[in-house]
Scaffold this active site. Sequence first.
Site, PDB file in Angstrom:
ATOM      1  N   SER A  23      38.029  43.733  33.229  1.00  0.00           N
ATOM      2  CA  SER A  23      37.513  45.254  33.104  1.00  0.00           C
ATOM      3  C   SER A  23      37.962  46.289  33.660  1.00  0.00           C
ATOM      4  CB  SER A  23      35.967  45.018  33.231  1.00  0.00           C
ATOM      5  OG  SER A  23      35.333  46.101  33.342  1.00  0.00           O
ATOM      6  N   CYS A 131      29.971  46.073  41.727  1.00  0.00           N
ATOM      7  CA  CYS A 131      31.082  47.191  41.847  1.00  0.00           C
ATOM      8  C   CYS A 131      31.021  47.694  43.361  1.00  0.00           C
ATOM      9  CB  CYS A 131      30.732  48.180  41.002  1.00  0.00           C
ATOM     10  SG  CYS A 131      31.800  49.898  41.287  1.00  0.00           S
ATOM     11  N   LYS A 165      29.059  38.909  36.442  1.00  0.00           N
ATOM     12  CA  LYS A 165      30.288  39.224  37.454  1.00  0.00           C
ATOM     13  C   LYS A 165      29.953  39.490  38.676  1.00  0.00           C
ATOM     14  CE  LYS A 165      34.829  41.589  37.374  1.00  0.00           C
ATOM     15  NZ  LYS A 165      35.569  42.466  36.662  1.00  0.00           N
ATOM     16  N   ASN A 192      34.846  40.125  41.060  1.00  0.00           N
ATOM     17  CA  ASN A 192      35.123  41.229  41.042  1.00  0.00           C
ATOM     18  C   ASN A 192      36.033  41.488  42.293  1.00  0.00           C
ATOM     19  OD1 ASN A 192      35.264  44.212  40.751  1.00  0.00           O
ATOM     20  ND2 ASN A 192      33.316  44.051  39.806  1.00  0.00           N
TER      21      ASN A 192
HETATM   22  C1  LIG Z   1      41.453  50.193  38.707  1.00  0.00           C
HETATM   23  C2  LIG Z   1      40.388  49.151  38.325  1.00  0.00           C
HETATM   24  C3  LIG Z   1      39.231  49.405  37.675  1.00  0.00           C
HETATM   25  C4  LIG Z   1      38.299  48.592  37.540  1.00  0.00           C
HETATM   26  N1  LIG Z   1      37.160  48.735  36.727  1.00  0.00           N
HETATM   27  C5  LIG Z   1      36.328  47.630  36.729  1.00  0.00           C
HETATM   28  C6  LIG Z   1      35.111  48.006  35.902  1.00  0.00           C
HETATM   29  O1  LIG Z   1      34.704  48.976  35.479  1.00  0.00           O
HETATM   30  N2  LIG Z   1      34.422  46.891  35.783  1.00  0.00           N
HETATM   31  C7  LIG Z   1      34.321  45.729  36.546  1.00  0.00           C
HETATM   32  O2  LIG Z   1      33.825  44.888  36.111  1.00  0.00           O
HETATM   33  N3  LIG Z   1      35.577  45.513  37.212  1.00  0.00           N
HETATM   34  C8  LIG Z   1      36.377  46.521  37.240  1.00  0.00           C
HETATM   35  N4  LIG Z   1      37.546  46.199  38.203  1.00  0.00           N
HETATM   36  C9  LIG Z   1      37.671  44.859  38.715  1.00  0.00           C
HETATM   37  C10 LIG Z   1      38.656  43.949  37.756  1.00  0.00           C
HETATM   38  O3  LIG Z   1      37.999  43.699  36.469  1.00  0.00           O
HETATM   39  C11 LIG Z   1      38.997  42.570  38.569  1.00  0.00           C
HETATM   40  O4  LIG Z   1      37.665  41.765  38.641  1.00  0.00           O
HETATM   41  C12 LIG Z   1      39.666  42.653  39.817  1.00  0.00           C
HETATM   42  O5  LIG Z   1      40.345  43.707  39.878  1.00  0.00           O
HETATM   43  C13 LIG Z   1      40.262  41.246  40.305  1.00  0.00           C
HETATM   44  O6  LIG Z   1      40.945  41.050  39.543  1.00  0.00           O
HETATM   45  P1  LIG Z   1      42.637  41.467  39.756  1.00  0.00           P
HETATM   46  O7  LIG Z   1      42.931  40.861  41.079  1.00  0.00           O
HETATM   47  O8  LIG Z   1      43.517  40.439  38.614  1.00  0.00           O
HETATM   48  O9  LIG Z   1      42.948  42.853  39.436  1.00  0.00           O
HETATM   49  C14 LIG Z   1      38.531  47.192  38.264  1.00  0.00           C
HETATM   50  C15 LIG Z   1      39.758  47.015  38.955  1.00  0.00           C
HETATM   51  C16 LIG Z   1      40.776  47.952  38.973  1.00  0.00           C
HETATM   52  C17 LIG Z   1      41.877  47.566  39.771  1.00  0.00           C
END
Ligand SMILES: Cc1cc2nc3c(=O)[nH]c(=O)nc-3n(C[C@H](O)[C@H](O)[C@H](O)COP(=O)(O)O)c2cc1C
Length: 305
Positions: A23, A131, A165, A192
Site C-alpha cells: 500500500s 500508520c 496490518k 507497516n
Molecule cells: C511512501 C510510502 C507510503 C506508504 N503509504 C502507506 C499507506 O497508505 N498505507 C499503508 O498501509 N502502508 C503504507 N506504507 C507502508 C508500506 O505499505 C509498507 O508496509 C512499508 O513501506 C514496509 O515495506 P517496504 O520496506 O517494502 O517499503 C507506505 C510506505 C511508503 C514508503
Amino acid sequence: MASQDLSTSLGALELRSPLVAASGTVGSVWEWAETCDVSLYGAAVAKSVSPEPWEGRPPPRLAPTSTGMLNGIGIQNPGISRWVDEMQPRLRSLGVPVWGSAVAHDASGFGVVAKELESAGVAAVEVNLSCPNLDDGVMFSFDPNLVSSVVSTVTSTVELPVGAKLSPNTPDIVAAAIAAWEAGAAFLVLTNTAFGLALDLEKRSPVLSGGVGGYSGPGLKPISLRCVYEVARALPEIPIVGCGGISTGRDIIEYVMAGASAVAAGTVHLAEPRAGKRILGELKTELAAMGVSRLDALIGAAVKP
Ligand SMILES: Cc1cc2nc3c(=O)[nH]c(=O)nc-3n(C[C@H](O)[C@H](O)[C@H](O)COP(=O)(O)O)c2cc1C
C-alpha cells in the site's frame, strides 16, 4: 528443473503469485499498472483511504536514509467517495487484483470505508492499524482491544477477506495478532513502517515536517521478519503477508521460511517500479538452486516450535 509453482493462498484467498505491491508505494495502482507487467503480482494494495479527505502533512514528507527511507506523508487521500469515483471504473481492467486499504480515526470509520471498498469491487480489504504519521491519530496496533474492535467492526460489515496490518513497534505483536485473528481477520500484514527519525544538521531540526516518520526499505527487513517469525511460532494457523524491506528473491524465501504465505514489497517500487519481474526471476533461480518446486512447501520451514 521444470518451472516452479509460486501460487499461494491466504486462507480462502488464492494468489497466483506470492508477490503483492504494498500500500502507498505504487501510487493509485492504475498508473503503475499501465507501466509494468502486473500479471506477475498476486495483488496490488491501493493507498490507504479514509472516510473523509485527509490533507496529509506539509513538506518535507520524504527523507532518504543510507538503508531505506523515511516518510511522513500522513495518509493524504481524497476520501472514500472520490476514491470510489476514480477507481471503480478501472478496478476490473487492471490485470491485477486490487486490495483496498482502510484507515480512520475510529472503528465505525473503518467500517464505512471497508463497505465502500467492497462495493467498488476490491478483492480484499486491508485495515491499516499501523500508520506512524497521524498527529491526532491512534496507533490501533498497540492495543489488542482496539485491534479487536476495528477488525470485528470491519469483518461484520463486509463479506470480503479482511487483512489486519500491524506495526513493527507493537509492544506485543503476538497479542495484537491474536486479537485480529479472533475478531475474524483472514490474514495479517506484518508489517507497516517503523518509527524513525532523520535530522537536518543545518537547521538543527528533524527533516520531516512531522518530526518522527515511518522507516521502510532494506533496514526494516530483520525487524518485520522477526514479527512474522514470532507470530507464526505462536499461531501457525494464521495466514501472514510478510512486508518490510523486500527487494530480492532471497528476501521472499526468508519471509516464507519465517512463516509468511505471501509477501508485500513497497519501497523498492519507488526506485524500480518494475522490480517485480526481477525479484520473481531471482526467486525462481534461488528455488531451482535449492531443488524446491513449490514455494508453499517452504512456508514456516524455519519456524521452531
Ligand atoms: C511512501 C510510502 C507510503 C506508504 N503509504 C502507506 C499507506 O497508505 N498505507 C499503508 O498501509 N502502508 C503504507 N506504507 C507502508 C508500506 O505499505 C509498507 O508496509 C512499508 O513501506 C514496509 O515495506 P517496504 O520496506 O517494502 O517499503 C507506505 C510506505 C511508503 C514508503
